[in-house]
Design an enzyme around this catalytic site. Structure first.
Site, PDB file in Angstrom:
ATOM      1  N   ILE A 141       0.827  -1.211   0.000  1.00 62.13           N
ATOM      2  CA  ILE A 141       0.000   0.000   0.000  1.00 62.13           C
ATOM      3  C   ILE A 141       0.861   1.260   0.000  1.00 62.13           C
ATOM      4  CG2 ILE A 141      -1.459   1.429   1.500  1.00 62.13           C
ATOM      5  CD1 ILE A 141      -3.173  -0.477   0.076  1.00 62.13           C
ATOM      6  N   VAL A 144       2.730   1.711  -3.368  1.00 63.91           N
ATOM      7  CA  VAL A 144       1.883   2.141  -4.476  1.00 63.91           C
ATOM      8  C   VAL A 144       1.434   3.586  -4.288  1.00 63.91           C
ATOM      9  CG1 VAL A 144      -0.400   1.819  -5.526  1.00 63.91           C
ATOM     10  CG2 VAL A 144       1.089  -0.155  -5.155  1.00 63.91           C
ATOM     11  N   GLU A 145       1.087   3.949  -3.064  1.00 63.08           N
ATOM     12  CA  GLU A 145       0.560   5.288  -2.812  1.00 63.08           C
ATOM     13  C   GLU A 145       1.611   6.384  -2.989  1.00 63.08           C
ATOM     14  OE1 GLU A 145      -2.409   6.405  -2.384  1.00 63.08           O
ATOM     15  OE2 GLU A 145      -3.487   4.501  -2.256  1.00 63.08           O
ATOM     16  N   THR A 146       2.768   6.227  -2.362  1.00 65.30           N
ATOM     17  CA  THR A 146       3.709   7.363  -2.333  1.00 65.30           C
ATOM     18  C   THR A 146       5.181   6.974  -2.481  1.00 65.30           C
ATOM     19  OG1 THR A 146       3.861   7.269   0.101  1.00 65.30           O
ATOM     20  CG2 THR A 146       2.153   8.705  -0.845  1.00 65.30           C
ATOM     21  N   TYR A 343      -5.709  -1.789  -8.962  1.00 59.94           N
ATOM     22  CA  TYR A 343      -4.980  -1.233  -7.813  1.00 59.94           C
ATOM     23  C   TYR A 343      -4.697  -2.323  -6.791  1.00 59.94           C
ATOM     24  CZ  TYR A 343      -4.189   1.437  -3.515  1.00 59.94           C
ATOM     25  OH  TYR A 343      -3.666   1.918  -2.336  1.00 59.94           O
TER      26      TYR A 343
END
Length: 360
Positions: A141, A144-146, A343
């Protein structure tokens, strides 16, 4: 509207994702000047009577200082980029799982994930034990996010939320629902900033107003963020421990089941295949193993003993044949972070790739 669609609408509005509001303003975190980082902005909202009336309503509903709310909302500026990026892709745009995957499961993120896992192995292990969420899912997570905090957004959150609350693109098929959602997020953001004594013009985030390493929206921060390092404050920008604990808590709150796989391999019996029926519920697990296989899906091994419902997950590959997996309730939980099955699979496969790359 069907219950499935309602679930999808609710989830897509969460997103993807984030929040560590102006806690940083109050905690002395270093900041790059907004003028050096902000995307191009339009006029301030102080000239909009409808917006200022809403500011007064927010102050009354939340018992906030009226002048403070009016000043914050009035200083916010219209962000053309935020409105533009909210538009869905043109109809008929082909999806391509292989291309999508290549954006996230790639050497730079994997290497950064290895460094993050090594630096915070103890915290990840503790979160897995306390919340039941595997370390590789948490790592996936955040990656992928940042990219583990490397890209947390350069939009001023106050601008982004105000723009999307009052100027959400009317051509969007769910414009009214989305605008209402962002009005609620703006209200929550202002309430939080007032409570901590922060500067609402300081926090930066995504074009949707999501912030921090895990990209929580203001309402998600209030509901799911935790002080995992025990220092008396929640910091989703500078505290990897708080980030790890908050992501794990988010998944636990949405029903993560410890020990359950996220998905199983699946193939088809062409003579019995009823793919249309299998795909009808989309990503919502609906079929028992028996009913799943009765529609022509073929499972093997441990999948045959799966105790809960399954969904047929289709990942299109442009002009090539789609990829398919049998998604479990834990796969569905990952889509509560971002409703896209693409995602969710990217999160899963990035986490697995980082785990595999760890030195033995």
């Amino acid at each position: 509207m069907t219950s499935k669609k309602l679930l999808r609408v609710a989830t897509v509005l969460i997103a993807s994702c984030v929040l560590c509001t102006g806690t940083l303003a109050a905690k002395g975190a270093k900041k790059t000047p907004v003028s050096a980082r902000q995307p191009a902005a339009g006029p301030a909202y102080a000239t909009r009577e409808d917006v200022m009336r809403e500011a007064d309503d927010i102050a009354q509903r939340r018992d906030l200082d009226r002048d403070w709310v009016r000043q914050a909302v009035g200083q916010a500026r219209y962000l053309p980029a935020a409105a533009r990026l909210m538009q869905p892709p043109p109809a008929g745009t082909p999806k391509n799982w292989r291309v999508y995957r290549s954006r996230f499961v790639e050497p730079i993120r994997i290497a950064a994930g290895v460094r993050f896992w090594q630096a915070h192995a103890g915290t990840l292990a503790r979160a897995e034990q306390e919340y039941g969420v595997p370390a590789e899912i948490i790592v996936g997570i955040i990656g992928v996010e940042t990219i583990y905090g490397q890209q947390m957004g350069n939009f001023r959150v106050m601008d982004a939320l105000t723009t999307l609350a009052f100027d959400f693109p009317t051509s969007h098929p769910r414009a009214r629902e989305r605008a209402a959602f962002f009005k609620g997020e703006l209200e929550q953001f202002l309430s939080q900033e007032s409570r901590i004594g922060g500067d609402p013009m300081a926090p930066l985030g995504s074009y949707a107003g999501a912030m921090g390493m895990p990209q929580f929206m203001p309402s998600s921060w209030v509901k799911y963020a935790v002080d995992n390092d025990g220092d008396g404050r929640i910091d989703l920008v500078n505290s990897p421990s708080d980030v790890i604990g908050s992501v794990a808590n988010y998944f636990k709150a949405f029903g993560w089941q410890p020990g359950m796989p996220t998905h199983y391999p699946v193939r088809f019996d062409a003579e019995r295949l009823d793919k249309e029926t299998l795909l009808l519920p989309d990503i919502l697990p609906t079929f028992s193993v028996a009913s799943f296989m009765a529609k022509g899906a073929v499972l093997e091994g441990e999948a045959l003993q799966h105790p809960g419902p399954l969904a047929l997950i289709e990942l299109q590959n442009g002009g090539d044949e789609p990829s398919y997996v049998a998604g479990t309730e834990n796969f569905y939980v990952i889509t509560r972070y971002n409703w896209s099955s693409y995602y969710a699979m990217a999160v899963i496969e990035l986490g697995q790739a980082v785990k595999s790359a760890l030195p033995r």
